[in-house]
Design an enzyme around this catalytic site. Structure first.
Site, PDB file in Angstrom:
ATOM      1  N   ASP A  78     -50.408  21.312  14.758  1.00  0.00           N
ATOM      2  CA  ASP A  78     -48.994  20.165  14.977  1.00  0.00           C
ATOM      3  C   ASP A  78     -48.030  21.147  14.147  1.00  0.00           C
ATOM      4  O   ASP A  78     -47.934  20.802  13.207  1.00  0.00           O
ATOM      5  CB  ASP A  78     -48.891  18.948  14.886  1.00  0.00           C
ATOM      6  CG  ASP A  78     -47.775  18.186  15.098  1.00  0.00           C
ATOM      7  OD1 ASP A  78     -47.084  18.728  15.953  1.00  0.00           O
ATOM      8  OD2 ASP A  78     -47.812  17.159  14.784  1.00  0.00           O
ATOM      9  N   TRP A 103     -54.929  20.302   6.280  1.00  0.00           N
ATOM     10  CA  TRP A 103     -55.774  19.413   6.991  1.00  0.00           C
ATOM     11  C   TRP A 103     -56.859  20.402   7.895  1.00  0.00           C
ATOM     12  O   TRP A 103     -56.688  21.509   7.974  1.00  0.00           O
ATOM     13  CB  TRP A 103     -55.147  18.590   8.179  1.00  0.00           C
ATOM     14  CG  TRP A 103     -54.428  19.185   9.251  1.00  0.00           C
ATOM     15  CD1 TRP A 103     -55.039  19.144  10.682  1.00  0.00           C
ATOM     16  CD2 TRP A 103     -53.134  19.636   9.394  1.00  0.00           C
ATOM     17  NE1 TRP A 103     -54.181  19.778  11.438  1.00  0.00           N
ATOM     18  CE2 TRP A 103     -53.012  20.350  10.795  1.00  0.00           C
ATOM     19  CE3 TRP A 103     -52.017  19.912   8.678  1.00  0.00           C
ATOM     20  CZ2 TRP A 103     -52.013  21.020  11.423  1.00  0.00           C
ATOM     21  CZ3 TRP A 103     -50.824  20.736   9.212  1.00  0.00           C
ATOM     22  CH2 TRP A 103     -51.000  21.187  10.480  1.00  0.00           C
ATOM     23  N   ASP A 122     -49.725  24.312   6.383  1.00  0.00           N
ATOM     24  CA  ASP A 122     -48.446  24.845   6.524  1.00  0.00           C
ATOM     25  C   ASP A 122     -47.771  26.001   5.624  1.00  0.00           C
ATOM     26  O   ASP A 122     -48.252  26.066   4.490  1.00  0.00           O
ATOM     27  CB  ASP A 122     -47.551  23.569   6.287  1.00  0.00           C
ATOM     28  CG  ASP A 122     -47.818  22.328   7.308  1.00  0.00           C
ATOM     29  OD1 ASP A 122     -48.349  22.778   8.675  1.00  0.00           O
ATOM     30  OD2 ASP A 122     -47.410  21.143   7.281  1.00  0.00           O
ATOM     31  N   ASN A 150     -52.597  15.423  11.394  1.00  0.00           N
ATOM     32  CA  ASN A 150     -51.628  16.482  11.428  1.00  0.00           C
ATOM     33  C   ASN A 150     -50.180  16.214  11.523  1.00  0.00           C
ATOM     34  O   ASN A 150     -49.346  17.005  11.738  1.00  0.00           O
ATOM     35  CB  ASN A 150     -52.180  17.420  12.549  1.00  0.00           C
ATOM     36  CG  ASN A 150     -51.831  16.761  14.046  1.00  0.00           C
ATOM     37  OD1 ASN A 150     -51.118  15.623  14.145  1.00  0.00           O
ATOM     38  ND2 ASN A 150     -52.084  17.340  15.098  1.00  0.00           N
ATOM     39  N   ASP A 151     -49.539  15.050  11.311  1.00  0.00           N
ATOM     40  CA  ASP A 151     -48.482  14.658  11.373  1.00  0.00           C
ATOM     41  C   ASP A 151     -47.745  14.497  10.202  1.00  0.00           C
ATOM     42  O   ASP A 151     -46.707  14.170  10.088  1.00  0.00           O
ATOM     43  CB  ASP A 151     -48.068  13.558  12.240  1.00  0.00           C
ATOM     44  CG  ASP A 151     -48.579  13.691  13.642  1.00  0.00           C
ATOM     45  OD1 ASP A 151     -48.439  14.627  14.096  1.00  0.00           O
ATOM     46  OD2 ASP A 151     -48.868  12.608  14.320  1.00  0.00           O
ATOM     47  N   TRP A 154     -47.115  18.910   4.989  1.00  0.00           N
ATOM     48  CA  TRP A 154     -48.298  19.247   3.853  1.00  0.00           C
ATOM     49  C   TRP A 154     -47.537  19.706   2.806  1.00  0.00           C
ATOM     50  O   TRP A 154     -47.917  20.198   1.834  1.00  0.00           O
ATOM     51  CB  TRP A 154     -49.341  19.936   4.399  1.00  0.00           C
ATOM     52  CG  TRP A 154     -50.111  18.987   5.504  1.00  0.00           C
ATOM     53  CD1 TRP A 154     -50.255  18.739   6.571  1.00  0.00           C
ATOM     54  CD2 TRP A 154     -51.019  17.888   5.008  1.00  0.00           C
ATOM     55  NE1 TRP A 154     -51.090  17.958   7.158  1.00  0.00           N
ATOM     56  CE2 TRP A 154     -51.653  17.396   6.098  1.00  0.00           C
ATOM     57  CE3 TRP A 154     -51.500  17.347   3.595  1.00  0.00           C
ATOM     58  CZ2 TRP A 154     -52.421  16.311   6.133  1.00  0.00           C
ATOM     59  CZ3 TRP A 154     -52.497  16.507   3.636  1.00  0.00           C
ATOM     60  CH2 TRP A 154     -52.783  15.878   4.624  1.00  0.00           C
ATOM     61  N   TYR A 163     -40.859  22.886   5.241  1.00  0.00           N
ATOM     62  CA  TYR A 163     -41.627  23.476   6.085  1.00  0.00           C
ATOM     63  C   TYR A 163     -41.495  24.772   7.059  1.00  0.00           C
ATOM     64  O   TYR A 163     -40.167  24.627   7.538  1.00  0.00           O
ATOM     65  CB  TYR A 163     -42.103  22.336   7.305  1.00  0.00           C
ATOM     66  CG  TYR A 163     -43.165  22.650   8.379  1.00  0.00           C
ATOM     67  CD1 TYR A 163     -44.316  22.961   8.097  1.00  0.00           C
ATOM     68  CD2 TYR A 163     -42.433  22.927   9.542  1.00  0.00           C
ATOM     69  CE1 TYR A 163     -45.200  23.409   9.204  1.00  0.00           C
ATOM     70  CE2 TYR A 163     -43.159  23.312  10.716  1.00  0.00           C
ATOM     71  CZ  TYR A 163     -44.614  23.634  10.321  1.00  0.00           C
ATOM     72  OH  TYR A 163     -45.280  23.985  11.581  1.00  0.00           O
ATOM     73  N   THR A 166     -47.350  26.996  10.640  1.00  0.00           N
ATOM     74  CA  THR A 166     -48.575  26.754  10.175  1.00  0.00           C
ATOM     75  C   THR A 166     -49.554  27.650  10.591  1.00  0.00           C
ATOM     76  O   THR A 166     -49.383  28.450  11.883  1.00  0.00           O
ATOM     77  CB  THR A 166     -49.034  25.260  11.080  1.00  0.00           C
ATOM     78  OG1 THR A 166     -48.156  24.353  10.799  1.00  0.00           O
ATOM     79  CG2 THR A 166     -50.308  24.920  10.884  1.00  0.00           C
TER      80      THR A 166
END
Length: 177
Positions: A78, A103, A122, A150-151, A154, A163, A166
């Site tokens: 995600d 994750w 991330d 995944n939301d 991180w 961010y 990923t």
């Protein structure tokens, strides 16, 4: 005309009353409420079925392009693909750094059919890439199980918490695969 309608309503009322009395003799209140509740819940769920959440992935799983969301490693990703932002499937673009936490997901390879553990990191520290957004939720769990959700941003564990994109690094073969 009004008399005929009145007789019809009375007859309809008598039929409804007789049916209610018969069901009251055969069924208890709790049984009736449980049947009614099941019908109501089932009725609300009926419009949602069937609902394809695959987003076409079932037909496009053989894509070998790591810049496409349908690439096999991205089954639980995600975010924005780092391959579209100057990085690779397993390394962050220049100027960004991998998140301190991650994750994990298990994805099946289209090349050999095995299942692999994928670490989704991330890449943090620079503004959001904004290219190649993907949102696949295979195996995602509710937010109270942070390691498989995944939301979450991180990057919050890093000093530079913004961010960027990923990556999806293979960390091993799944025991189930």
């Amino acid at each position: 005309m009004l008399k005929k309608f009145s007789r019809f309503v009375t007859a309809l009322d008598d039929v409804a009353e007789a049916g209610s009395r018969r069901s009251a003799q055969r069924l208890g209140r709790r049984s009736f409420l449980s049947i009614l509740g099941g019908a109501l819940v089932g009725g609300t769920a009926l419009p949602m079925l069937p609902f394809d959440r695959s987003g076409g992935r079932a037909h496009a799983r053989g894509v070998k392009d790591d810049m496409a969301c349908e690439y096999w490693r991205y089954c639980a990703l995600d975010g924005f693909l780092c391959t579209c932002c100057g990085g690779t499937v397993s390394s962050c673009p220049p100027g960004s750094e991998p998140s301190a936490v991650t994750w994990v997901g298990t994805c099946q390879s289209t090349q050999d059919g095995k299942s692999y553990l994928i670490s989704y990191n991330d890449c943090c520290g620079v503004t959001s890439c904004g290219r190649c957004p993907c949102n696949y939720n295979v195996g995602e769990r509710p937010g109270y199980r942070m390691g498989v959700h995944n939301d979450i941003n991180w990057c919050m564990a890093n000093d530079r918490g913004s961010y960027h994109c990923t990556v999806a690094a293979v960390i091993g073969v799944s025991a189930a695969g």
